[in-house]
Design a protein around this motif. Structure first.
Motif, PDB file in Angstrom:
ATOM      1  N   HIS A 182       0.835  -1.207   0.000  1.00 16.43           N
ATOM      2  CA  HIS A 182       0.000   0.000   0.000  1.00 16.43           C
ATOM      3  C   HIS A 182       0.867   1.253   0.000  1.00 16.43           C
ATOM      4  O   HIS A 182       0.574   2.224  -0.711  1.00 16.43           O
ATOM      5  CB  HIS A 182      -0.926   0.006   1.226  1.00 16.43           C
ATOM      6  N   GLY A 183       1.942   1.254   0.796  1.00 16.63           N
ATOM      7  CA  GLY A 183       2.844   2.398   0.848  1.00 16.63           C
ATOM      8  C   GLY A 183       3.512   2.662  -0.484  1.00 16.63           C
ATOM      9  O   GLY A 183       3.643   3.813  -0.921  1.00 16.63           O
ATOM     10  N   VAL A 184       3.922   1.588  -1.170  1.00 15.10           N
ATOM     11  CA  VAL A 184       4.562   1.718  -2.483  1.00 15.10           C
ATOM     12  C   VAL A 184       3.582   2.291  -3.502  1.00 15.10           C
ATOM     13  O   VAL A 184       3.905   3.218  -4.254  1.00 15.10           O
ATOM     14  CB  VAL A 184       5.093   0.354  -2.968  1.00 15.10           C
ATOM     15  N   VAL A 185       2.388   1.743  -3.535  1.00 16.12           N
ATOM     16  CA  VAL A 185       1.374   2.201  -4.504  1.00 16.12           C
ATOM     17  C   VAL A 185       1.057   3.674  -4.291  1.00 16.12           C
ATOM     18  O   VAL A 185       1.009   4.466  -5.238  1.00 16.12           O
ATOM     19  CB  VAL A 185       0.099   1.347  -4.389  1.00 16.12           C
ATOM     20  N   ASP A 186       0.856   4.071  -3.031  1.00 19.29           N
ATOM     21  CA  ASP A 186       0.536   5.470  -2.733  1.00 19.29           C
ATOM     22  C   ASP A 186       1.686   6.396  -3.109  1.00 19.29           C
ATOM     23  O   ASP A 186       1.463   7.482  -3.656  1.00 19.29           O
ATOM     24  CB  ASP A 186       0.208   5.634  -1.247  1.00 19.29           C
ATOM     25  N   ALA A 187       2.906   5.974  -2.809  1.00 20.01           N
ATOM     26  CA  ALA A 187       4.077   6.812  -3.106  1.00 20.01           C
ATOM     27  C   ALA A 187       4.236   7.024  -4.608  1.00 20.01           C
ATOM     28  O   ALA A 187       4.522   8.131  -5.067  1.00 20.01           O
ATOM     29  CB  ALA A 187       5.340   6.182  -2.522  1.00 20.01           C
ATOM     30  N   ILE A 188       4.045   5.967  -5.382  1.00 22.43           N
ATOM     31  CA  ILE A 188       4.185   6.065  -6.836  1.00 22.43           C
ATOM     32  C   ILE A 188       3.086   6.956  -7.423  1.00 22.43           C
ATOM     33  O   ILE A 188       3.334   7.765  -8.317  1.00 22.43           O
ATOM     34  CB  ILE A 188       4.158   4.665  -7.472  1.00 22.43           C
ATOM     35  N   ARG A 189       1.874   6.816  -6.911  1.00 20.68           N
ATOM     36  CA  ARG A 189       0.764   7.647  -7.393  1.00 20.68           C
ATOM     37  C   ARG A 189       1.006   9.132  -7.125  1.00 20.68           C
ATOM     38  O   ARG A 189       0.679   9.988  -7.940  1.00 20.68           O
ATOM     39  CB  ARG A 189      -0.539   7.207  -6.730  1.00 20.68           C
ATOM     40  N   GLU A 190       1.568   9.426  -5.958  1.00 19.91           N
ATOM     41  CA  GLU A 190       1.750  10.823  -5.555  1.00 19.91           C
ATOM     42  C   GLU A 190       3.010  11.450  -6.128  1.00 19.91           C
ATOM     43  O   GLU A 190       3.109  12.671  -6.236  1.00 19.91           O
ATOM     44  CB  GLU A 190       1.791  10.914  -4.023  1.00 19.91           C
ATOM     45  N   SER A 191       3.979  10.626  -6.490  1.00 21.92           N
ATOM     46  CA  SER A 191       5.256  11.159  -6.953  1.00 21.92           C
ATOM     47  C   SER A 191       5.213  11.505  -8.434  1.00 21.92           C
ATOM     48  O   SER A 191       4.580  10.828  -9.237  1.00 21.92           O
ATOM     49  CB  SER A 191       6.372  10.140  -6.709  1.00 21.92           C
ATOM     50  N   LYS A 192       5.939  12.562  -8.789  1.00 14.57           N
ATOM     51  CA  LYS A 192       6.089  12.942 -10.192  1.00 14.57           C
ATOM     52  C   LYS A 192       7.410  12.416 -10.753  1.00 14.57           C
ATOM     53  O   LYS A 192       7.761  12.687 -11.896  1.00 14.57           O
ATOM     54  CB  LYS A 192       6.045  14.463 -10.318  1.00 14.57           C
ATOM     55  N   SER A 193       8.123  11.656  -9.936  1.00 11.52           N
ATOM     56  CA  SER A 193       9.428  11.142 -10.336  1.00 11.52           C
ATOM     57  C   SER A 193       9.285  10.023 -11.362  1.00 11.52           C
ATOM     58  O   SER A 193       8.336   9.236 -11.334  1.00 11.52           O
ATOM     59  CB  SER A 193      10.187  10.620  -9.109  1.00 11.52           C
ATOM     60  N   LEU A 194      10.272   9.938 -12.269  1.00 10.42           N
ATOM     61  CA  LEU A 194      10.295   8.877 -13.278  1.00 10.42           C
ATOM     62  C   LEU A 194      11.260   7.759 -12.886  1.00 10.42           C
ATOM     63  O   LEU A 194      11.542   6.867 -13.681  1.00 10.42           O
ATOM     64  CB  LEU A 194      10.708   9.466 -14.635  1.00 10.42           C
ATOM     65  N   VAL A 195      11.783   7.812 -11.667  1.00  8.78           N
ATOM     66  CA  VAL A 195      12.724   6.802 -11.189  1.00  8.78           C
ATOM     67  C   VAL A 195      12.034   5.441 -11.098  1.00  8.78           C
ATOM     68  O   VAL A 195      10.911   5.323 -10.606  1.00  8.78           O
ATOM     69  CB  VAL A 195      13.292   7.199  -9.812  1.00  8.78           C
ATOM     70  N   SER A 196      12.712   4.403 -11.576  1.00 10.39           N
ATOM     71  CA  SER A 196      12.170   3.040 -11.552  1.00 10.39           C
ATOM     72  C   SER A 196      12.366   2.398 -10.179  1.00 10.39           C
ATOM     73  O   SER A 196      13.330   2.701  -9.476  1.00 10.39           O
ATOM     74  CB  SER A 196      12.858   2.180 -12.611  1.00 10.39           C
ATOM     75  N   ILE A 197      11.452   1.509  -9.807  1.00 15.80           N
ATOM     76  CA  ILE A 197      11.530   0.821  -8.516  1.00 15.80           C
ATOM     77  C   ILE A 197      11.538  -0.681  -8.733  1.00 15.80           C
ATOM     78  O   ILE A 197      10.697  -1.213  -9.467  1.00 15.80           O
ATOM     79  CB  ILE A 197      10.339   1.196  -7.612  1.00 15.80           C
ATOM     80  N   VAL A 198      12.504  -1.346  -8.118  1.00 17.33           N
ATOM     81  CA  VAL A 198      12.566  -2.809  -8.121  1.00 17.33           C
ATOM     82  C   VAL A 198      12.298  -3.267  -6.689  1.00 17.33           C
ATOM     83  O   VAL A 198      12.950  -2.817  -5.754  1.00 17.33           O
ATOM     84  CB  VAL A 198      13.945  -3.309  -8.588  1.00 17.33           C
ATOM     85  N   ILE A 199      11.330  -4.168  -6.540  1.00 22.08           N
ATOM     86  CA  ILE A 199      10.868  -4.546  -5.203  1.00 22.08           C
ATOM     87  C   ILE A 199      11.104  -6.022  -4.947  1.00 22.08           C
ATOM     88  O   ILE A 199      10.750  -6.866  -5.769  1.00 22.08           O
ATOM     89  CB  ILE A 199       9.368  -4.232  -5.040  1.00 22.08           C
ATOM     90  N   ARG A 200      11.695  -6.299  -3.798  1.00 21.17           N
ATOM     91  CA  ARG A 200      11.735  -7.675  -3.297  1.00 21.17           C
ATOM     92  C   ARG A 200      10.800  -7.703  -2.098  1.00 21.17           C
ATOM     93  O   ARG A 200      11.010  -7.004  -1.114  1.00 21.17           O
ATOM     94  CB  ARG A 200      13.153  -8.045  -2.875  1.00 21.17           C
ATOM     95  N   LEU A 201       9.737  -8.499  -2.174  1.00 19.50           N
ATOM     96  CA  LEU A 201       8.720  -8.504  -1.131  1.00 19.50           C
ATOM     97  C   LEU A 201       8.334  -9.928  -0.780  1.00 19.50           C
ATOM     98  O   LEU A 201       7.827 -10.680  -1.613  1.00 19.50           O
ATOM     99  CB  LEU A 201       7.482  -7.724  -1.591  1.00 19.50           C
TER     100      LEU A 201
END
Length: 371
Positions: free
Chosen positions: A311-330
């Protein structure tokens, strides 16, 4: 004894004078963490015991944690009017409608306190005193007679403030005078006292107390100095931000990045009990940190729940204007729910830390090759 702005504001606020939300940082990393925790544009203010810091470049602004890091890094260690900057006050940026000047000091010639106020405040107040001294209203309270609220309101009226502000302005003048008396002060000053959408707020504070009276005021030296950091953030020289929930896991993620030929840009430990909010704040830090090309989020859920992370990742990506890519190990507690949330949001993830680290390095290399 002179007090830094952040300490003066704490004293003023305890006596009922409104101030902006703010916390002290001792490093650029701490400033970044505080700015991320606040989640609003901030003012970054050098804490020095000399005047004129605004004109000297000691006060700057940042719209996000990445900018906060740059500004804080440029200020700490510099010299403002002969005094070295060791601390910064990170404060909510005010929406200023108008600035006023309010000061109480000792008029030694008249042997009594003097209240000085003006309908104009800010960095040009010294020039105003020279060029238009009539714009500074002076009032000498009788120290042998109690200063009353109606006197403060009359001062506010003479300032020429709008009628709807007289009561509020009088209240600030009255409270500042009362704390001036209470703490045996030599100077208690607010410049500027600003009018915002929320009312009058002390945007700055100057406070000087007679040294010989300090034994009567032990509470002044017991003030808390700064807010504890929400996360542990260290800047490194690479371009892959590494975030982990625990120092050991974060370090292991960094080792994996190095093993596959990459270079970590950050060490960012969100702790073993990281929440949805701390995930958002941590991503907000690195997504706005300029050297970062890829973020490697390495989470092994124990106390930390994978669905909160997602949930934190989804919210952060939605709110951010950054184009930086995220790789997640979960993986870990509630991993199926967390992975489902990421899948529905179209965000890829890995279960293996090694695969995720390798993917982050490959993606970073691809981005650099395309630049």
């Amino acid at each position: 004894m002179k007090f830094f702005e952040y300490m003066a504001k704490r004293i003023f606020n305890e006596e009922g004078i409104p101030i902006l939300e703010g916390h002290v940082a001792n490093s650029a990393e701490e400033a970044t963490s505080i700015a991320s925790d606040m989640g609003v544009p901030v003012a970054i203010k050098s804490q020095v015991l000399v005047g004129g810091r605004g004109k000297a470049g000691g006060i700057k602004f940042a719209d996000n944690p990445g900018e906060a890091y740059k500004v804080a890094d440029s200020l700490i260690g510099t010299t403002i009017n002969g005094e070295r900057v060791h601390q910064l006050l990170i404060e909510k940026k005010a929406n200023i409608i108008k600035e006023f000047f309010l000061s109480i000091s000792i008029d030694r010639a008249n042997k009594r306190p003097v209240i000085m106020v003006s309908n104009e405040g800010g960095v040009e107040i010294e020039n105003l005193a020279k060029t238009n001294p009539e714009k500074i209203i002076k009032y000498h309270p009788n120290p042998l007679i109690e200063f009353l609220p109606y006197e403060a309101r009359e001062i506010a009226r003479k300032m020429g403030v709008p009628s709807n502000l007289i009561s509020q302005m009088g209240d600030v003048i009255y409270k500042l005078y009362k704390l001036f008396e209470k703490y045996d002060a030599e100077t208690a000053e607010i410049n500027p006292l600003v009018l915002t959408d929320e009312g009058l707020i002390a945007a700055d504070a100057k406070f000087v107390v007679e040294n010989d009276s300090l034994y009567r005021h032990p509470e002044l030296v017991k003030l808390a100095r700064y807010k504890k950091k929400a996360v542990d953030f260290v800047k490194l020289d690479g371009d892959i931000a590494v975030i982990g929930n625990g120092a050991g896991l974060t370090l292991t993620g960094m080792d994996m990045i190095k093993f596959h030929g990459g270079e970590p840009a950050t060490f960012l430990d969100i702790g073993g009990g990281a929440s949805e909010e701390s995930i958002k704040k941590s991503l907000n830090i690195v997504l706005n940190y300029e050297p970062v090309k890829v973020v490697f989020l390495n989470v092994l859920g124990g106390i930390t729940k994978a669905d909160d992370v997602a949930h934190g990742v989804v919210d952060a990506i939605r709110e951010s204007k950054s184009l930086v890519s995220i790789v997640i190990r979960l993986t870990g507690t509630n991993e199926e729910e967390g992975q489902r949330i990421l899948e529905e949001a179209g965000i890829p993830y890995e279960i293996s830390m090694e695969k995720a680290a390798k993917k982050a390095v490959e993606l970073c290399n691809k981005i650099k090759a395309e630049e």
